[in-house]
Design a protein around this motif. Sequence first.
Motif: not given
Length: 211
Positions: A143-149
């Motif tokens: 998840l998230g903008g960095g695709s790491n959340e």
Amino acid sequence: TFGNILLTARKLGCYFTASRELAEDSVNFAQQIDGLLTASLAAEIDRQCLMGGSGSEFNGLNVRSEVTEQSSVGSPVYDDLMDSWQTLTEANCPDDNLSYVLCPRDATTLSKLIGSTTMEYIAPPREVAAMTRYVSSSIPRTLGGGSNESVAFVGDFREMLIGLRTNPIVEFTTEGGDTFQKHQVGIKCTWRGDIALTRPAFFVRLAGITA
């Protein structure tokens, strides 16, 4: 203050095919079907209770605006769960039946916390140790903008109700789709229900968790 809770029946289902030879010759085909259908539906109900919210899905904990959110958590530590414990107890939530749910990555991160001086694994605080821990692969870590959340949830899950509209219905076909041409049997299972939070203040969502 008492009020009514509206549940909207939503449909979940799974479908798969098998060769008729397998269905005819396997001595435990029916048992395998039962196990597969149960696991598939349970995994999807679990996912939607936590993460659902698009289209006809349940409104899961991740999209409930009335659930308290701790944002931008970062790399998880036991302090985050203690903050959730404080939020819940301040909302008069009993702490004798609290649970927390997190993804496998974040469970691993917590379990590998090491003291900077002792170089030994850190034990959780008493309040966190008293909670029941659940690990769910239904919680993504992309998840998230960095695709790491990812996210995690803490609360008294006795206050999450699953409303059953219809029991699971299993149907078979040897003519639907291309099952007749391929000499297969198609198996479909459908279930209708919804979820409700009787006390939304008894849940906390930890958002923005990173590795």
